[in-house]
Design an enzyme around this catalytic site. Sequence first.
Site, PDB file in Angstrom:
ATOM      1  N   GLU A  24      11.350  87.381  53.355  1.00  0.00           N
ATOM      2  CA  GLU A  24      12.135  86.750  54.428  1.00  0.00           C
ATOM      3  C   GLU A  24      13.383  86.058  53.912  1.00  0.00           C
ATOM      4  O   GLU A  24      14.454  86.138  54.511  1.00  0.00           O
ATOM      5  CB  GLU A  24      11.271  85.758  55.213  1.00  0.00           C
ATOM      6  CG  GLU A  24      10.182  86.409  56.057  1.00  0.00           C
ATOM      7  CD  GLU A  24       8.912  86.713  55.265  1.00  0.00           C
ATOM      8  OE1 GLU A  24       8.812  86.254  54.100  1.00  0.00           O
ATOM      9  OE2 GLU A  24       8.026  87.407  55.795  1.00  0.00           O
TER      10      GLU A  24
ATOM     11  N   HIS B 100       0.463  80.207  63.212  1.00  0.00           N
ATOM     12  CA  HIS B 100       1.202  81.195  64.010  1.00  0.00           C
ATOM     13  C   HIS B 100       1.592  80.666  65.386  1.00  0.00           C
ATOM     14  O   HIS B 100       1.980  81.438  66.249  1.00  0.00           O
ATOM     15  CB  HIS B 100       0.354  82.458  64.221  1.00  0.00           C
ATOM     16  CG  HIS B 100       0.259  83.361  63.023  1.00  0.00           C
ATOM     17  ND1 HIS B 100      -0.034  82.907  61.773  1.00  0.00           N
ATOM     18  CD2 HIS B 100       0.439  84.699  62.902  1.00  0.00           C
ATOM     19  CE1 HIS B 100      -0.061  83.938  60.917  1.00  0.00           C
ATOM     20  NE2 HIS B 100       0.224  85.031  61.582  1.00  0.00           N
TER      21      HIS B 100
END
Lengths: 333, 345
Positions: free
Chosen positions: A57, A127
Site C-alpha cells: 500500500e 476492518h
Amino acid sequence: MRLSYTKALNRALTDALAEDPAVCVFGEDIGAGMAGPTLNLLDRFGPGRIVDTPLSEQAFTSMAIGAALTGRRPVIEFQIPSLLFLVFEQLVNQAHKFSLMTGGQSAVPLTCLVPGSGSRDGWAGQHSDHPYGLFAHAGVKTVVPATPTDAYGLLRSAIADPDPVVVFAPAAALPVRETVTWELAPVPLGSARIHREGTDVTVVAVGHLVHDALAVAEELAPEVSVEVFDPRTLHPFDWTALAASLERTGRLVVIDDSNRSCGIGGEVIATAAEGMRLVAPPRRITRPDGTVLPFAPGLDRALQPSRGQLRDAIGEVMKHRAPVRPHGEGPAR
Amino acid sequence: MTQHDPVTQHDPMPQHDPVDPVGLGSPAGRYRMLRLIRGFEELALGLVKSGEITGGIHPYIGQEAVAVGVCAALRPQDRITSTHRGHGHVLAKGAAPDRLLAELLGRTGGLNRGRGGSMHAADFSLGVLGANGMVGAGGAIAVGAAWSARQAGEDRVAVAFFGDGALNQGVLLESFNLAAMWRLPVLFVCENNGYATTLPAATAVAGSATGRAAAFGIPAAEVDGMDTEAVRAAAAEAVERAASGGGPGFLECRTYRFEGHHTMERLMKLRYRTPEEVADWRALDPLPRAAALLPPGRAGQLDASVAQQLDAAREFALASEHPDPAGALEHLYADGLRPRTGSGA
C-alpha cells in the site's frame, strides 16, 4: 432504471476513464473487480490503466503520487478503510502538502476510493472504522456519499479535482438502490444536499445515516418537522447551507458513525454554536470515544448510532421552544 | 556584480545547449558544478550561523560527486526526487542557485516562493520533484514518475536519491519490487555516507545495500562516491539501460559528509565519529580530484566565476521580499480553496 451504489461508482470510474486518458486506477484485486467498483474495467481499459498492484500500500500510494505529480489522475481503491492508516504518511504528509510546500508548483490530483468503509457485520476490530474525521482534520478533501447518484457525481468531481480527495463509500450505503430518472452528473465538492425540508430540527447525517435520518423523519412527521441535511463532503463543509438550515429550524442534531472525540459531529456543533442560530442545545450521536468494534453482532450494533438514539435526541432538542419572534420576522426561507 | 536580473540571468550556466543545458557534459562543467554546490553550502552555512537562515540545513559538503556524477548522466527530460540533504541534487539538475538560496531564506523569490525551505526545495520545470523531509519517501514517488512517463510514451528516466538510512524504510523496499516487476525506467541512487543521522550504517544495515536491490533482481553496483567520473560512468550505464527498457538500476555511492547531519549538530557537540575518520575522508575530497582533470589554471578561473555567481545569489536572496503573512495559506489547495481561518471568524 434502478441504480445501485456500487454500480454508480463503477459507472463513475468508467466514464472518467473514457473521458480522460490521464485517469488510471491502482489497487488490490481490481483486475478481478473484487470490491465491485472496478468490475470489468480491466477488460475495457487494459493493464496500462487498470493496475492490479501487489500488497504494497505504501509503495503504490507513493507511486500514485509520483504519477499525479507528472500528469496522471490516479484513483486508488482501498478494499478496507483501515488500509488508510498504513498510508497516512503518503496521503497527509506527502500528497496533501505538496501544493503548499512547493509554492504552488505542483498539484496531486489523486483520488482514494474506499468502498466498504465502516462496519460490515462480522468484520470486527481491524476492518470496521470510518476514519473520515482524520482526513477532514488534516485538510484532505473528504467525501461521504449517501446515495447512488451522489456517489456517481461526487466521485466524478473527486477525480476531476486537482487536489487529493478521499471518497468514503460506507458499507451500509452500498446496498442502496435508487430509481434514476435523470442524467447522472458531477456533484460539486463542498455542496450539501437537503434530502427533506423541515422547520423544527436540522438533522445533519453523514453517509449511510442519511437513510436512517430520513426514516426517522418520516416516522416523526406527524409531530415534528425534521430537515435532513447531508453534507456530502466533510471537508470542505458547506457551512453556508448549514447556517441557512439552522436559520429555518434553530435546532441541531448530528448523527455520525465515527468516534465521538474530535469527530466531525463535534466540529458541526462547535461551528453552529460559534455563529449560527440555535434555540436549543444541540445533540450528537456517534460511536463512543475510541471505539474498536467488537466481533459479536450484538456488540457491534450496540456501539453504532441507531434510529432509537436519533428519535430520543430529536425529542430532547424539541423540549426547547423557540423564542417568539416579533411579528413579521419569520424564519428566513 | 552589476545589473543582476533575477528573472533572466539567475542561471549562469549556458542555456543554449538543449542537450546539456546545465553544462555537465564536460569535466570543466562538472568541476564548476562541484564548486558551485560546495560554495553554495558554505554560503548557506554562514547564513545559518548569522541567523538569516532559520531552522537549519543539512549540509551536502563532501557528497557533491554523487549529485554531479548522476545528473551528468541525465537528459533534460529526466526527473529526480531528492532528500532532506537535497541542495546538491537540486543545483546539479540545473536549479538557479539564487532562487534556491532565496528559498532557504524563506523569501518570495525562492524556488517554492518561501513555502518549502531547505527540505522541500523543488523545481518542477526542471524535473526536480522535490527534496523530501521523510527518509525514503522519494523512492516510490520516483517510481510513480517513471511509470507515468512510460504510460505517456515519453522517454524519461526518474532518479531517486536517498541515504543509507532509507535502506531500512519498508516503503523503499516495496518500491524496489514494483520497479523491478514492472521494469520501470528508474535509477535508485543510495548515497551511503556511513551514518543515518548518528547511527553508523554498519550497525543498521543487515547484509549489503547492493544485496537488497539484487534480491529484487535489480542490477546493483557499488561506486566510489567521492569520484565524480566513476559515479557518472556507472549512472550513465544504468540510465541508458533504464531508458532502453532494461528496467531499474541501483547504485550504492560510498561517500561521506564532512559536516554534521544538520547545522544544529555543532551546538550539540555530538561525538559519534572520530576526527581521524573525518580527516581520512576529507583527504578524498572530490573537488581536487575533479580539478586535476583540468588544464592548469582552469579550476581557478571556474572558482572565480562561481564566487561571483554566489555573490550575486546572496545579493538576490537577501534582497528578495519576505512573503506577506496574509498569504500564509496560499497554495494549500491547487484549486484555490481557502479554508476557514483558525480564529473562528
